[in-house]
Design an enzyme around this catalytic site. Structure first.
Site, PDB file in Angstrom:
ATOM      1  N   SER D 262       0.845  -1.188   0.000  1.00 12.71           N
ATOM      2  CA  SER D 262       0.000   0.000   0.000  1.00 12.71           C
ATOM      3  C   SER D 262       0.879   1.235   0.000  1.00 12.71           C
ATOM      4  O   SER D 262       2.081   1.167   0.225  1.00 12.71           O
ATOM      5  CB  SER D 262      -0.905   0.004   1.228  1.00 12.71           C
ATOM      6  N   ARG D 301     -36.083  -0.669 -35.442  1.00 11.71           N
ATOM      7  CA  ARG D 301     -34.796  -0.264 -34.845  1.00 11.71           C
ATOM      8  C   ARG D 301     -35.071   0.696 -33.713  1.00 11.71           C
ATOM      9  O   ARG D 301     -35.732   1.717 -33.896  1.00 11.71           O
ATOM     10  CB  ARG D 301     -33.856   0.409 -35.861  1.00 11.71           C
TER      11      ARG D 301
END
Lengths: 365, 365, 365, 365
Positions: D262, D301
């Site tokens: 870390s 569509r």
């Protein structure tokens, strides 16, 4: 900047995309590290020239993302680079402080063009309200004609929705985050809370009462507010698509220069801005869902939920701005046909309080 | 009331479930029709005795739901029944006015027990903060021990999240809706807006500027605020589940009377309140997603999106109350083991600003 | 059975609702306990008369849900009751074995009416295809007229979507679950796997290779298949709503007996079946999202994710059946107006391979 | 290729990202146009040298995305470019034919590295199963120790989940799409269906019975299968994160070269692969939600739903591959500590059918 590729430019305008791009996150992270150092220097916790040195380091993206694979956070390799210049870089902070504060900074900056697009939508709605205050058309419930309304009243409803969502977004507090490794600011001694407040002020962010590494409301509230803004935009876009149907024909988007044409039928006049806005709004909702889910994180830093926020927040911001921008475009060139509205009208009735409601809505502009 | 069946009682307390049950919706719809009639009578639009008659009709659920199939709305058969008593029932209104106003009324009423549960969670967190202000434990990031914190600080973070979400929920405006067939209040003539304001006041709801049949923010904002409250609860529940692991053992839920036992292993002590809270919170998020999606509705009344709101809103309310209630139960009997916390602690460090942050969090109670 | 209240009957038919109701879950749980006992008796693990006694116990719901609060699982109090009759009840099993197997049994039984509704939709689509093979209408892309098609071709596309989703649902394996406390069937000694296979066979469920308490694909696959079936239904419903618009008027749902009327405008003819189907489909997607999220569960039994499945699975089943049922109703009485279709047609062109595609679609019936 | 920025490389491996990048979509679209031309030339519908010319044109991305804003589809400006070279380009097709077929081609190609990662996960699980067949550990339900299992059995459950999801993904049909402007292939005359079949074959895609422009199951099924694969991966990742907790310590990911460290605590050993996998899996679910919602599209569509699929499909593919890749990395370097497993074990019991279940799971490899 070169091409941004195939799909993003269709749905997101450049100003918004720039504001959430990886480069913008990097800039925000560097601004956060610089503000941290400045606040610490002001408190006498680190040397003043260290703070100046840290503020001056502006590395490029390079392979930062690839270097971040080993830690799962781009802050780890970034800090490694900063510490080549100053050992005081990132003093007392943790990855999450930098990324959370950077996220809020990215949001704050991205909200400038996003709110500008929402303002433009509101302004254009207001113009339609004024212009079509008396343009009578069918009110339609369940897609059946119900009673007459005016197009001004319809646009007033659009205005109210978008303006309200915009105002909420504008008022949302965006807090800085500074907690150190586990939320105690242990490395900063007695100066911790004061440094945290100063740090927030330097970034132009709100100072939180306490670190929010485990309390993800700032991110979740933002996600929700973006989803609601996108939803308000999507509603208008849906109405436009429906009004633009061949069989309805009451509005049409601009068609200059072949805009709205198709690959097979160049004569078509598709409501392309409204269509793009609808698609973008769906992306916002999906991203907001990730942000809401991320609230439940483990202990002092979530193992995955937190990591899911970064791209989701960028997506939510980008597509909210995109939805507003596409709708703005749709409204800008919108041709409204009051004659067709009247001709289509198959129901009768008077207009009741339409004018009152219109006036009230205009106050929200 | 007899059993509410198999699953609901596990996740939702009776007071909350009662408040969102079909009977509560019916009561709210009748209250809305009565308020409408009262406001119209006060304006002289309908006879005063008609309003009194309408207020007095309180039909039961009967087969209202089945009768609603032909219209898709329970208001249609309900109005049919009301009009057997008074032709003035539902005067000038449309289905959506009644259902939207009823939804807000249901929410307002359900929020009473929901907020009470959230208050109880906040109070219990505050008690833990005070009791364990100095109980040192491991801060854990990515589920690895990072630096020491205190359990008081952890509970302070819980408190801040839940209190903040509660406050947002408490402040949310819940507006009445009255627009008539297409949002103009055409049937109410010049009196429309005044009647609408009076109608809202009679219901104890906010008076909206203009009808919101097409602007679903009241519902979406509520859904989002509930999801965020549930998320704040879920975070606490997740931490409890993790702290209660056999290998961690720092907290345990109450086990009186076999609570937390299993069908195969009666000796187990499962964190059942936290587990139930986590499950309930997931339902809230799903329901909130439906409400956010419903913002995009067609014209003056959506053909499906609107209809999707009713059950989703009930679910979101019920499970937010349920999540808070289950967490409340978990916290009520929570056994905290400071010795085990200290024994587990594998990292060193001082506690920095923990006390300051604790004090700030306690102000939120 | 009396009224099921206000909202559920609008969206879910009785046969489907009965199949997922709490009573159906209880019956399934009892069937599962009985099958377990029978399989164990056949293997000589428990006495044969114990199995018979267990099969004969059929307690009612009573306050089972309330009694389940202390464990978070209705199996715990249920087993307590069963053991009052036979100490051999639930031998070697765990709560999750019973609930997971019951979930699959509930699904198997609910799929009978759900698939019947989907079959009816497919059959009605096929009838429309045959009847309107040559009914020329506008093909519409982006809601603009594009090129001519036939209504038969449009209905062929509907048919293909629903039939395909139905087939997937029909083929989905629904496995029994039996693993004991942690998935080893430790209490059943060497007989475990054979008993598990026999148990599955007795329930008419698939026998899994190994216990799936931690591998939630059976539930998630079912959720996904239901969402896809609901989506296929929703597409048809959306087309119907659009074709039924006042300005299009190419189809209309049945209006006998005031069906499709409104509270304010009795003359309206709303496409109420399609509208209800759209609303129901949204609930399915939300519930399926819960089921997909529940895949990530902790170790040998998830602490919350598992508990979130029960109501979500019921909702997903109920509303898929409901969406199909409402669409079935819409199609049953659908008035199609070929003259209006032709009159609306504003584009020209020939019909290409429409007939070939129609023939191919009909093979899917 | 230069850096892909800050976040994507953390969650998605290069091979997968390359396969879904905008360049890959462009390549797929060009391949689709070339296949169309080739199939048409073979049928004698366009000249053979036109097909060759079309296949030879490989424009770069340039500003294609920006040019696509006016139509909402990148195919429109792409076809404009292709037609500068051959008037026969895109003959008889519509935008959606190209994009839908390209989507399936992108998916087919991306599934190669995705399936390779899933295979690697399965193989590594199998190795763990074999190595730890007899490593006794606690079975944990609701995160409480329940009964003993072996780590081999746990890994066998992982294997079964991931292998099953992988197999479903592998078997999914990926059809080409060719329908012309409205699904009739009107411009191709009698040759249409044969050309469509040939076109699919040339692309290595399945030939659909009929065009699926309105039947979005191919996309939705793919989305669901990806979400389920990601869910199976996420389950393993969650178990690893839990087993790697400081207080459990039964597994650890590789820590060579500072991996898992870390920014604040370089000594930490975070389960970074599992963490990244969890985050990526959440993105898949969100994207799959967009794809499921997109099933309900308007007529021939959809006006927005269709447009929402492109980025969501890319995201779903990328993050499924990413989740598998990160988990693969986690498993590759996984240090398993059987001694700690045994030391943590606080419950007793025998192992029942663990070996049988292990053997059955290994057959799925």
């Amino acid at each position: 900047m070169t091409s941004r590729g195939l799909f993003t430019p269709i749905f997101v305008p450049d100003a918004v995309q720039d504001a959430v791009a990886d480069e913008a996150w990097l800039r925000a992270m560097l601004d956060v590290e610089a503000a941290l150092a400045a606040a610490e220097a002001a408190a006498g916790v680190i040397p003043r020239d260290a703070a100046e040195a840290i503020a001056a380091i502006r590395p490029g993206l390079g392979d930062l993302g690839i270097a971040a694979r080993d830690s799962g956070s781009p802050v780890v390799p970034l800090v490694r680079r900063l510490r080549e210049f100053s050992e005081w870089a990132h003093h007392g902070a943790t990855s999450q402080d930098i990324l959370d504060s950077a996220a809020m900074l990215v949001a704050k900056r991205a909200l400038v063009p996003i709110l500008a697009e929402l303002d433009a939508v509101v302004a254009r709605c207001a113009a339609l309200v004024r212009e079509h205050r008396d343009s009578v058309m069918a009110g339609r419930t369940l897609l059946q004609q119900a009673e007459p309304i005016t197009f001004g009243l319809k646009a007033a409803g659009w205005l109210a929705g978008v303006a309200g969502a915009r105002d909420r977004l504008r008022e949302l507090p965006l807090p800085a985050q500074l907690g150190g490794a586990a939320g105690t600011l242990a490395k900063l001694g007695e100066h911790g809370p004061a440094i945290a407040d100063d740090f927030a002020a330097l970034l132009g962010l709100a100072a939180p009462r306490l670190p929010w590494h485990g309390d993800r409301r700032p991110v979740a509230e933002l996600g929700a507010a973006l989803a609601i803004a996108a939803g308000a935009v999507e509603k208008v876009a849906l109405d436009i698509v429906l009004l633009a149907q061949t069989e309805v024909g009451e509005v049409a988007e601009a068609s200059e220069g072949g805009r709205g044409g198709s690959s097979a039928m160049p004569h078509k006049r598709n409501p392309v801005g409204a269509i793009r806005a609808r698609a973008a709004a769906r992306s916002v909702r999906a991203a907001a869902g990730v942000l809401l889910e991320a609230m439940a994180g483990e202990h002092e830093r979530a193992a995955g939920a937190w990591h899911s926020e970064w791209r989701a927040l960028s997506d939510a911001l980008a597509n909210t701005g995109g939805a507003a921008w596409s709708l703005h475009e749709a409204l800008d060139g919108l041709a409204v046909d009051p004659d067709r509205m009247r001709a289509n009208l198959a129901v009768e009735g008077d207009l009741g309080a339409a004018q009152t409601f219109i006036d009230r809505a205009l106050e929200l502009e």
